[in-house]
Design a protein around this motif. Structure first.
Motif, PDB file in Angstrom:
ATOM      1  N   PHE A   1       0.833  -1.211   0.000  1.00 33.27           N
ATOM      2  CA  PHE A   1       0.000   0.000   0.000  1.00 33.27           C
ATOM      3  C   PHE A   1       0.866   1.260   0.000  1.00 33.27           C
ATOM      4  O   PHE A   1       0.560   2.230  -0.686  1.00 33.27           O
ATOM      5  N   ALA A   2       1.966   1.212   0.767  1.00 34.63           N
ATOM      6  CA  ALA A   2       2.869   2.375   0.795  1.00 34.63           C
ATOM      7  C   ALA A   2       3.425   2.647  -0.609  1.00 34.63           C
ATOM      8  O   ALA A   2       3.539   3.802  -1.035  1.00 34.63           O
ATOM      9  N   SER A   3       3.734   1.564  -1.343  1.00 32.76           N
ATOM     10  CA  SER A   3       4.277   1.739  -2.698  1.00 32.76           C
ATOM     11  C   SER A   3       3.232   2.324  -3.631  1.00 32.76           C
ATOM     12  O   SER A   3       3.536   3.196  -4.450  1.00 32.76           O
ATOM     13  N   VAL A   4       1.990   1.820  -3.524  1.00 38.84           N
ATOM     14  CA  VAL A   4       0.915   2.333  -4.380  1.00 38.84           C
ATOM     15  C   VAL A   4       0.742   3.840  -4.136  1.00 38.84           C
ATOM     16  O   VAL A   4       0.708   4.650  -5.069  1.00 38.84           O
ATOM     17  N   ILE A   5       0.683   4.208  -2.852  1.00 28.26           N
ATOM     18  CA  ILE A   5       0.497   5.625  -2.499  1.00 28.26           C
ATOM     19  C   ILE A   5       1.667   6.460  -3.021  1.00 28.26           C
ATOM     20  O   ILE A   5       1.484   7.482  -3.682  1.00 28.26           O
ATOM     21  N   ALA A   6       2.885   5.994  -2.756  1.00 31.82           N
ATOM     22  CA  ALA A   6       4.076   6.755  -3.167  1.00 31.82           C
ATOM     23  C   ALA A   6       4.119   6.910  -4.685  1.00 31.82           C
ATOM     24  O   ALA A   6       4.378   7.999  -5.208  1.00 31.82           O
ATOM     25  N   PHE A   7       3.819   5.806  -5.393  1.00 31.79           N
ATOM     26  CA  PHE A   7       3.889   5.854  -6.850  1.00 31.79           C
ATOM     27  C   PHE A   7       2.902   6.860  -7.432  1.00 31.79           C
ATOM     28  O   PHE A   7       3.263   7.705  -8.257  1.00 31.79           O
ATOM     29  N   PHE A   8       1.653   6.796  -6.986  1.00 30.49           N
ATOM     30  CA  PHE A   8       0.642   7.680  -7.581  1.00 30.49           C
ATOM     31  C   PHE A   8       0.818   9.135  -7.136  1.00 30.49           C
ATOM     32  O   PHE A   8       0.524  10.049  -7.908  1.00 30.49           O
ATOM     33  N   LEU A   9       1.316   9.353  -5.924  1.00 26.39           N
ATOM     34  CA  LEU A   9       1.590  10.745  -5.516  1.00 26.39           C
ATOM     35  C   LEU A   9       2.763  11.305  -6.308  1.00 26.39           C
ATOM     36  O   LEU A   9       2.786  12.479  -6.677  1.00 26.39           O
ATOM     37  N   PHE A  10       3.739  10.456  -6.591  1.00 29.51           N
ATOM     38  CA  PHE A  10       4.869  10.868  -7.426  1.00 29.51           C
ATOM     39  C   PHE A  10       4.360  11.261  -8.816  1.00 29.51           C
ATOM     40  O   PHE A  10       4.724  12.301  -9.375  1.00 29.51           O
ATOM     41  N   LEU A  11       3.467  10.417  -9.347  1.00 29.01           N
ATOM     42  CA  LEU A  11       2.868  10.694 -10.660  1.00 29.01           C
ATOM     43  C   LEU A  11       2.099  12.021 -10.626  1.00 29.01           C
ATOM     44  O   LEU A  11       2.226  12.860 -11.515  1.00 29.01           O
ATOM     45  N   ALA A  12       1.310  12.217  -9.572  1.00 29.77           N
ATOM     46  CA  ALA A  12       0.542  13.458  -9.429  1.00 29.77           C
ATOM     47  C   ALA A  12       1.468  14.668  -9.391  1.00 29.77           C
ATOM     48  O   ALA A  12       1.195  15.705 -10.001  1.00 29.77           O
ATOM     49  N   THR A  13       2.603  14.531  -8.688  1.00 31.36           N
ATOM     50  CA  THR A  13       3.563  15.638  -8.588  1.00 31.36           C
ATOM     51  C   THR A  13       4.128  15.995  -9.960  1.00 31.36           C
ATOM     52  O   THR A  13       4.225  17.162 -10.326  1.00 31.36           O
ATOM     53  N   LEU A  14       4.482  14.955 -10.729  1.00 36.45           N
ATOM     54  CA  LEU A  14       4.995  15.198 -12.080  1.00 36.45           C
ATOM     55  C   LEU A  14       3.956  15.931 -12.920  1.00 36.45           C
ATOM     56  O   LEU A  14       4.262  16.899 -13.606  1.00 36.45           O
ATOM     57  N   VAL A  15       2.711  15.454 -12.842  1.00 37.19           N
ATOM     58  CA  VAL A  15       1.647  16.034 -13.665  1.00 37.19           C
ATOM     59  C   VAL A  15       1.382  17.486 -13.249  1.00 37.19           C
ATOM     60  O   VAL A  15       1.264  18.370 -14.096  1.00 37.19           O
ATOM     61  N   VAL A  16       1.335  17.741 -11.944  1.00 35.86           N
ATOM     62  CA  VAL A  16       1.099  19.112 -11.463  1.00 35.86           C
ATOM     63  C   VAL A  16       2.240  20.021 -11.926  1.00 35.86           C
ATOM     64  O   VAL A  16       2.021  21.139 -12.391  1.00 35.86           O
ATOM     65  N   GLY A  17       3.468  19.540 -11.841  1.00 33.40           N
ATOM     66  CA  GLY A  17       4.624  20.327 -12.265  1.00 33.40           C
ATOM     67  C   GLY A  17       4.581  20.648 -13.749  1.00 33.40           C
ATOM     68  O   GLY A  17       4.907  21.759 -14.165  1.00 33.40           O
ATOM     69  N   GLU A  18       4.126  19.683 -14.541  1.00 39.10           N
ATOM     70  CA  GLU A  18       4.119  19.868 -15.997  1.00 39.10           C
ATOM     71  C   GLU A  18       2.922  20.649 -16.487  1.00 39.10           C
ATOM     72  O   GLU A  18       3.012  21.479 -17.371  1.00 39.10           O
ATOM     73  N   LYS A  19       1.754  20.354 -15.895  1.00 41.11           N
ATOM     74  CA  LYS A  19       0.504  20.898 -16.451  1.00 41.11           C
ATOM     75  C   LYS A  19      -0.040  22.069 -15.655  1.00 41.11           C
ATOM     76  O   LYS A  19      -1.168  22.471 -15.848  1.00 41.11           O
ATOM     77  N   ARG A  20       0.787  22.641 -14.765  1.00 41.92           N
ATOM     78  CA  ARG A  20       0.256  23.635 -13.830  1.00 41.92           C
ATOM     79  C   ARG A  20      -0.475  24.795 -14.516  1.00 41.92           C
ATOM     80  O   ARG A  20      -1.476  25.267 -14.046  1.00 41.92           O
ATOM     81  N   ALA A  21       0.083  25.257 -15.652  1.00 47.08           N
ATOM     82  CA  ALA A  21      -0.483  26.483 -16.245  1.00 47.08           C
ATOM     83  C   ALA A  21      -1.554  26.192 -17.274  1.00 47.08           C
ATOM     84  O   ALA A  21      -2.044  27.102 -17.930  1.00 47.08           O
ATOM     85  N   GLU A  22      -1.961  24.929 -17.445  1.00 49.03           N
ATOM     86  CA  GLU A  22      -2.932  24.621 -18.499  1.00 49.03           C
ATOM     87  C   GLU A  22      -4.368  24.683 -18.002  1.00 49.03           C
ATOM     88  O   GLU A  22      -4.606  24.572 -16.827  1.00 49.03           O
TER      89      GLU A  22
END
Lengths: 244, 244
Positions: free
Chosen positions: B223-244
């Motif tokens: 469960f810790a891995s699932v949470i870490a993986f998807f939060l990492f993904l969310a961080t990447l997406v927020v960083g990339e798509k912030r201004a869209e």
């Protein structure tokens, strides 16, 4: 020239085939208030967003207080007070809760946090509405909340996107006086559609058209670019291709 | 680093309770969970003092309600423009993602804990294995964390709340259904190896281990891995798509 606090080099932003900001370069020193002028869509907000680190530039660099806004984003933003276009805020919060939240993120707590919030509220004249929810405020008052948020940590650099939009004449006067008062200690960029504001608060102005800088001078220098000596005519002649 | 995330989490937490979201979520959650446990789960007719029917339906109720909680996480910030304010404060996208996640996770934990009358009831009616029940609750909180992280990533990826909701339900459903007997039997006929891998990736077996009273390190790690993986993904997406 005193210390440079904002430095922009060949900053460019392309959205697909459209170039919103085209190799814009300038710097702003402590003590300067730079007016950012140009028709809608000229790239004013996009330039400010890149400077604040919200929009990633297609090429070029920007730095605040010597920190690159992309590579050292958190450090650069620590020196920056930013009022985004439209003065967004968490509208379900009260003015004082919102400013306390911003203050905590900026690293203040306890008595210092209280003082900072009180000071920002006093500077922007929000005493009477500090307990109200932001969503109930008028456009001009919400704009002053955005300004209070940007001023809270007394930053060296202020980037204000249309700070006086929606304010009544008295409020405009007040905000301009506030900007003039802070000017000697800071580097400030304000974008505006109100040309009289340039004479009222700016030490220098840049006119943008189609993403490029078409003029960069003192208000006096700019007014000499047209035989009438009126800023309005200068603005038109530089930003409307066919205007004489 | 943790400080800013906690400040953001506190703001988000207050925002849940400033709107009807918190009350509606908790009431509907308890009503659905109660109806399914008592009616579909034959809580009383089974004549057994345990919470098996409760834990059988819990993942499916969470599957439906958690995406409703996460779909607005980033869409709301984009709609009101406050994303520009948030992401130009001196914080990293990771701190913003983590803060929002922590608030949502604490909120779901509260909702799950409010099911305590079930525990009181079985203890009144008989002598249940309270260790197994406690382990089941730990599993439920971890499962909620997993679903929340998936929802966070999808909310960051799309402006549209409906799309964020539907995709999150679908993703959580896949993760949950992959471990059910029906899917397992079907896949075993096709390829036993594939069936084994899919079962390993599924949350169903992991969660069931908890409800049987087994808190195994590898399940917690899963469960810790699932949470870490998807939060990492969310961080990447927020960083990339912030201004869209």
């Amino acid at each position: 020239m005193s210390e440079t606090l904002i430095d922009i080099v060949h900053l460019t932003k392309r959205f697909g085939a459209f170039t919103a900001v085209d190799r814009v370069s300038f710097s702003v020193a402590r003590g300067e208030v730079l007016g950012f002028l140009g028709p809608n869509g000229a790239g004013k907000s996009t330039t400010m967003r890149m400077l604040a680190g919200f929009v990633r530039p297609s090429s070029g660099h920007a730095s605040i207080c010597g920190y690159d806004v992309q590579d050292e984003a958190v450090k650069a933003r620590t020196c920056l007070g930013y009022l985004p276009e439209g003065a967004p805020a968490y509208r379900d919060m009260s003015v004082s809760d919102f400013l306390r939240f911003i203050g905590r993120i900026r690293g203040f707590d306890g008595a210092e946090l209280r003082e900072r919030v009180q000071h920002a509220v006093a500077l922007t004249n929000l005493q009477d509405v500090s307990r109200l929810l932001i969503e109930t405020l008028s456009k001009g008052t919400a704009r002053r909340v955005g300004l209070a948020q940007a001023l809270l940590h007394d930053p060296d650099v202020l980037v204000l996107d249309e700070p006086t939009d929606g304010l009544d004449p008295n409020q405009k006067h007040q905000i301009r006086a506030l900007i003039r008062h802070m000017a000697p200690r800071k580097a400030i960029i304000i974008s505006t559609h109100i040309l009289e504001e340039v004479d009222a608060v700016c030490t220098r102005a840049i006119i943008l058209a189609q993403g490029q800088i078409v003029a960069d001078d003192t208000p006096l220098g700019l007014s000499r670019l047209h035989h009438t000596g009126r800023l309005e005519d200068v603005f038109r002649s530089l930003t409307v291709p066919d205007a004489a | 680093m943790m400080g800013s995330a906690v400040i953001i989490a506190r703001r988000e937490w207050a925002a849940y309770f400033a709107s009807p979201v918190a009350v509606v979520f908790i009431v509907i959650f308890l009503a659905m969970q109660g109806a399914l446990t008592f009616n579909a789960g034959h809580f009383f007719d089974r004549d057994q003092a345990d919470l098996v029917p409760f834990f059988t339906y819990l993942p499916w109720v969470l599957l439906l309600l958690i995406p409703a909680l996460t779909m607005r996480q980033w869409a709301e910030e984009r709609r009101g423009g406050s994303i520009e304010l948030l992401l130009t404060l001196p914080i990293t996208p990771w701190q913003a993602v983590l803060g929002k996640f922590l608030a949502a996770w604490a909120f779901c934990t509260l909702a799950i804990l409010l099911t305590f009358p079930f525990v009181v009831t079985v203890n009144y009616l008989g002598h249940p294995d309270n260790g197994a029940i406690a382990a089941g609750y730990v599993g439920a909180v971890l499962l909620a964390g997993g679903f929340l992280s998936i929802g966070a990533a999808l909310s960051a990826a799309t402006k549209n709340q409906v799309i964020a909701f539907v995709l999150a339900v679908a993703a959580c459903f896949l993760l949950l259904a992959a471990g059910t007997a029906t899917v397992s039997e079907l896949l075993t006929r096709l390829s036993p190896d594939l069936a084994h891998i899919v079962r390993l990736a599924s949350v169903a077996d992991r969660f069931n281990n908890f409800t049987r009273g087994v808190i195994a390190a590898r399940d917690v790690l899963y469960f810790a891995s699932v949470i870490a993986f998807f939060l990492f993904l969310a961080t990447l997406v927020v960083g990339e798509k912030r201004a869209e």
